[in-house]
Write an enzyme that holds these catalytic residues in place. Structure first.
Site, PDB file in Angstrom:
ATOM      1  N   ILE A 198       0.809  -1.223   0.000  1.00 18.30           N
ATOM      2  CA  ILE A 198       0.000   0.000   0.000  1.00 18.30           C
ATOM      3  C   ILE A 198       0.835   1.263   0.000  1.00 18.30           C
ATOM      4  CG2 ILE A 198      -2.124  -1.013   0.952  1.00 18.30           C
ATOM      5  CD1 ILE A 198      -1.455   0.293   3.601  1.00 18.30           C
ATOM      6  N   ALA A 258      10.449   6.105   1.307  1.00 20.92           N
ATOM      7  CA  ALA A 258      11.898   6.209   1.181  1.00 20.92           C
ATOM      8  C   ALA A 258      12.618   5.232   2.113  1.00 20.92           C
ATOM      9  CB  ALA A 258      12.343   7.637   1.485  1.00 20.92           C
ATOM     10  N   GLN A 279       5.028   2.556  -0.812  1.00 18.42           N
ATOM     11  CA  GLN A 279       6.460   2.395  -0.972  1.00 18.42           C
ATOM     12  C   GLN A 279       7.068   3.745  -0.629  1.00 18.42           C
ATOM     13  OE1 GLN A 279       8.839  -0.074  -3.023  1.00 18.42           O
ATOM     14  NE2 GLN A 279      10.086   1.280  -1.763  1.00 18.42           N
ATOM     15  N   LYS A 304       5.087  -3.620   8.077  1.00 20.91           N
ATOM     16  CA  LYS A 304       5.977  -2.529   7.684  1.00 20.91           C
ATOM     17  C   LYS A 304       7.391  -3.081   7.589  1.00 20.91           C
ATOM     18  CE  LYS A 304       6.974   2.292   8.637  1.00 20.91           C
ATOM     19  NZ  LYS A 304       6.617   3.486   9.391  1.00 20.91           N
ATOM     20  N   ASP A 338       7.901  12.965  12.634  1.00 26.64           N
ATOM     21  CA  ASP A 338       7.270  13.163  11.329  1.00 26.64           C
ATOM     22  C   ASP A 338       5.774  13.403  11.516  1.00 26.64           C
ATOM     23  OD1 ASP A 338       6.948  13.297   8.566  1.00 26.64           O
ATOM     24  OD2 ASP A 338       6.872  11.124   8.297  1.00 26.64           O
TER      25      ASP A 338
END
Ligand SMILES: Nc1ncnc2c1ncn2[C@@H]1O[C@H](COP(=O)(O)OP(=O)(O)O)[C@@H](O)[C@H]1O
Ligand SMILES: [Mg+2]
Length: 219
Positions: A9, A13, A11, A31, A130
């Site tokens: 679902i 970095a 891709q 993951k 993030d």
């Protein structure tokens, strides 16, 4: 990863994210952090393993502290895999964008739950690294706010690190959603009231913003 029923679902970095069937009528997210070709293989393996463990540990610590995060099912360190609960719902990003304009009560409730979750997270000295509206999911049904993606997280008690965490969210919100200043303000107000170090972090945030403005003006 080689699982026949897994669907890729995302891709990114640093990682690939798959969704796969898991038990009866349920799904899991897998993951996978992948190797960096430019890094020394032994060093890379160590760093990758550390990140995987750090991400899984954060999810579990937060969950134990009452912050909604996906349940970790399994960690496969040699293969850099985390198996976790698939959270059915929509990202805060989609939630905001699909309800234009969101009703005031919904917006306030959402902002308050974000503020509360971030306060508990920072009080545990977890810095997300993030914070964006894509890394938050509103659960279908319960409407509970779920924090995800601790791939860049770190443990820090520094007021500066926490303020930068909030600044990243503020910038992300301004750039992805117009007219969300009020909502961010509400997140901050709740954060300030809920976090032990909230006042100091808010004060530091003002300094971080000033630096940010200078950088845009001169750099
Ligand atoms: N536990 C989960 N439940 C549902 N969706 C998830 C979950 N984890 C990740 N996702 C989806 O996959 C995307 C990428 O996962 P994320 O952990 O944010 O990795 P990345 O570092 O690539 O951003 C998320 O934005 C979200 O849409
Ligand atoms: Mg993400």
């Amino acid at each position: 990863m080689e699982t026949h029923e897994a669907i890729l679902i995302k891709q990114g970095a640093e990682a690939r994210v798959y969704k796969m069937p898991f038990g009866e009528g349920r799904c899991a997210i897998v993951k996978e952090r992948f190797k960096k070709a430019y890094r020394h293989p032994v060093l890379d393996e160590k760093l990758t393993a550390r990140r995987v463990i750090q991400e899984a540990r954060c999810l579990q610590r937060l969950r134990r502290a009452g912050v909604d995060t996906p349940t970790v099912y399994m960690v496969d360190t040699p293969n850099s895999l985390i198996y976790m609960e698939y959270v059915d719902g929509s990202s805060v990003r989609d939630y905001i964008n699909s309800r234009a304009p969101m009703n005031d009560d919904d917006e306030r409730l959402l902002a308050q739950s974000i503020g509360k979750s971030l306060a508990v997270m920072h009080d545990l000295d977890i810095v997300h690294g993030d914070l964006t509206t894509s890394n938050m999911i509103v659960r279908e049904g319960s409407q509970s706010l779920v924090l995800i993606d601790f791939g860049l997280s770190m443990v820090s008690s520094m007021v500066e690190d926490k303020a930068v965490d909030l600044y990243v969210l503020e910038r992300a919100m301004i750039s992805t959603h117009p007219d969300t200043e009020g909502m961010f303000q509400c997140i901050l107000d709740t954060y300030g009231k809920s976090s032990k170090g909230g006042k100091a972090v808010r004060k530091k945030l003002e300094e971080v913003r000033r630096r940010g403005r200078k950088r845009t003006a001169f750099g």
